[in-house]
Design a protein around this motif. Structure first.
Motif, short mmCIF file in Angstrom:
data_model
loop_
_atom_site.label_atom_id
_atom_site.label_comp_id
_atom_site.label_asym_id
_atom_site.label_seq_id
_atom_site.Cartn_x
_atom_site.Cartn_y
_atom_site.Cartn_z
N TYR A 104 -3.55 -24.61 28.15
CA TYR A 104 -4.98 -24.89 27.95
C TYR A 104 -5.18 -26.34 28.37
N PHE A 105 -5.94 -26.56 29.43
CA PHE A 105 -6.13 -27.96 29.85
C PHE A 105 -7.51 -28.16 30.45
N ASN B 104 -15.25 -16.79 37.89
CA ASN B 104 -14.41 -17.80 37.22
C ASN B 104 -13.12 -17.27 36.61
N ASP B 105 -12.58 -16.18 37.18
CA ASP B 105 -11.30 -15.67 36.67
C ASP B 105 -10.27 -15.62 37.79
N ARG C 229 -13.10 -22.12 24.05
CA ARG C 229 -14.35 -21.51 24.52
C ARG C 229 -14.16 -20.81 25.86
N GLY C 230 -14.78 -19.64 25.99
CA GLY C 230 -14.84 -18.98 27.28
C GLY C 230 -16.26 -19.05 27.80
N GLN D 53 -5.46 -24.15 20.70
CA GLN D 53 -6.86 -24.54 20.42
C GLN D 53 -7.37 -23.65 19.29
N ILE E 171 -11.74 -19.90 33.80
CA ILE E 171 -12.16 -21.27 34.11
C ILE E 171 -13.53 -21.52 33.51
N LEU E 172 -13.68 -22.66 32.86
CA LEU E 172 -14.97 -23.01 32.27
C LEU E 172 -15.35 -24.42 32.71
N SER F 136 -11.08 -27.74 21.17
CA SER F 136 -11.19 -27.27 22.56
C SER F 136 -10.86 -28.47 23.45
C1 BTN Z 1 -13.42 -17.61 30.59
O1 BTN Z 1 -12.74 -16.87 31.26
O2 BTN Z 1 -14.31 -17.17 29.85
C2 BTN Z 1 -13.18 -19.11 30.64
C3 BTN Z 1 -12.06 -19.51 29.74
C4 BTN Z 1 -11.75 -21.01 29.76
C5 BTN Z 1 -10.70 -21.39 28.75
C6 BTN Z 1 -10.24 -22.81 28.88
S1 BTN Z 1 -8.82 -23.17 27.88
C7 BTN Z 1 -9.01 -24.88 28.20
C8 BTN Z 1 -10.49 -25.17 28.13
N1 BTN Z 1 -10.89 -25.40 26.76
C9 BTN Z 1 -11.74 -24.46 26.33
O3 BTN Z 1 -12.25 -24.42 25.18
N2 BTN Z 1 -11.99 -23.59 27.30
C10 BTN Z 1 -11.27 -23.90 28.51
#
Ligand code: BTN
Length: 260
Positions: A76-77, A119-120, A60-61, A56, A131-132, A32
């Motif tokens: 993915y950043f 967060n979307d 993770r979300g 990845q 976004i996380l 991740s």
């Molecule tokens: C969501 O909508 O649940 C949030 C998703 C976030 C995904 C990004 S991809 C780059 C970064 N690395 C991860 O493991 N998660 C975030």
């Protein structure tokens, strides 16, 4: 495509940011990018350091969900931040990142992009970005904050459970392909500007700028823990006002869904 021989100097030469991406690391594959960015922050990489991966295997979300991260198509950043704000203000930071991403996506593909609280980012009523924001904070201090962003850029196929709710920039804009590195440059600048605004002027300022882009206003929605009702407004502190049959509710967190 993100080139296998990613050239950081070339990438930075046409990057219009002050801090974001001035230190950058590209990985073909990782667990991740949020985890790598955190480890990099702990080993001394500066604020604004960016970790970007082509794929990845443990993306993770939010709410403990997985983030589907196939190679070759998407972005993915993660960005290392250390904003001078308190832990209680972090929900506003998530909104600031979402606003920046929506503005950057709109600029890149010329399609109206909305923020689906909290967060979307949505294009044409479907999710194209999540976004996380993660921090390892104690009550006393806010450590590095990691701004993780996943964008469906060129994907045309989604896992079964996402098929009805997800889209990509290419699908939504009708383009054959959207170049990922220029998109990343645009997003880093747009996010940096909005995070600067957030630190300088606070959540209320971000909410004002975000209001015209808020998805699902006036629609019948559900928010886990708050029930079903009409989404009325986003409030200055970033919470959502929901008008339910039992009265007005104010949601501070949770998953917002269209209720049909
Ligand atoms: C969501 O909508 O649940 C949030 C998703 C976030 C995904 C990004 S991809 C780059 C970064 N690395 C991860 O493991 N998660 C975030």
């Amino acid at each position: 495509m993100i080139p296998h021989d990613f050239d950081a100097a070339l990438f930075q030469a046409s990057l219009e940011t002050t801090r974001y991406g001035r230190s950058v690391r590209f990985l073909e594959s990782t667990t991740s990018t949020n985890d790598v960015a955190r480890a990099d922050a702990e080993s001394g990489h500066p604020v604004g350091h960016v970790v970007v991966a082509d794929t990845q295997n443990a993306g993770r979300g939010s709410h403990g969900r997985a983030w589907s991260s196939p190679p070759g198509t998407d972005l993915y950043f993660s960005i290392v931040e250390k904003p001078d704000v308190s832990l209680a203000q972090l929900p506003g930071l998530t909104l600031a990142v979402g606003l920046g991403v929506a503005e950057g996506i709109e600029r890149s593909v010329d399609q109206r992009a909305l923020v689906k609280w909290p967060n979307d980012v949505w294009l044409g009523g479907r999710k194209c970005c999540g976004i996380l924001v993660e921090s390892a904070s104690t009550a006393q201090s806010l450590g590095p904050v990691i701004l993780g962003v996943g964008v469906n850029v060129n994907r045309t196929e989604f896992p079964e459970e996402l098929r009805e709710i997800a889209t990509s920039l290419a699908l939504a804009s009708g383009r054959d392909a959207v170049a990922r590195l220029p998109l990343l440059q645009t997003l880093l600048r747009a996010i940096e500007l909005r995070v600067n605004d957030f630190v300088r002027y606070g959540t209320e300022h971000i909410v004002k700028a975000l209001e015209p882009r808020l998805a699902l206003v006036g629609e019948h929605v559900s928010i886990e823990g708050y029930g079903i009702g009409t989404l009325d407004a986003i409030l200055p502190d970033g919470s959502l006002r929901l008008v339910t049959r039992d009265g007005v509710r104010t949601a501070v967190a949770g998953t917002l869904r269209r209720a049909d």
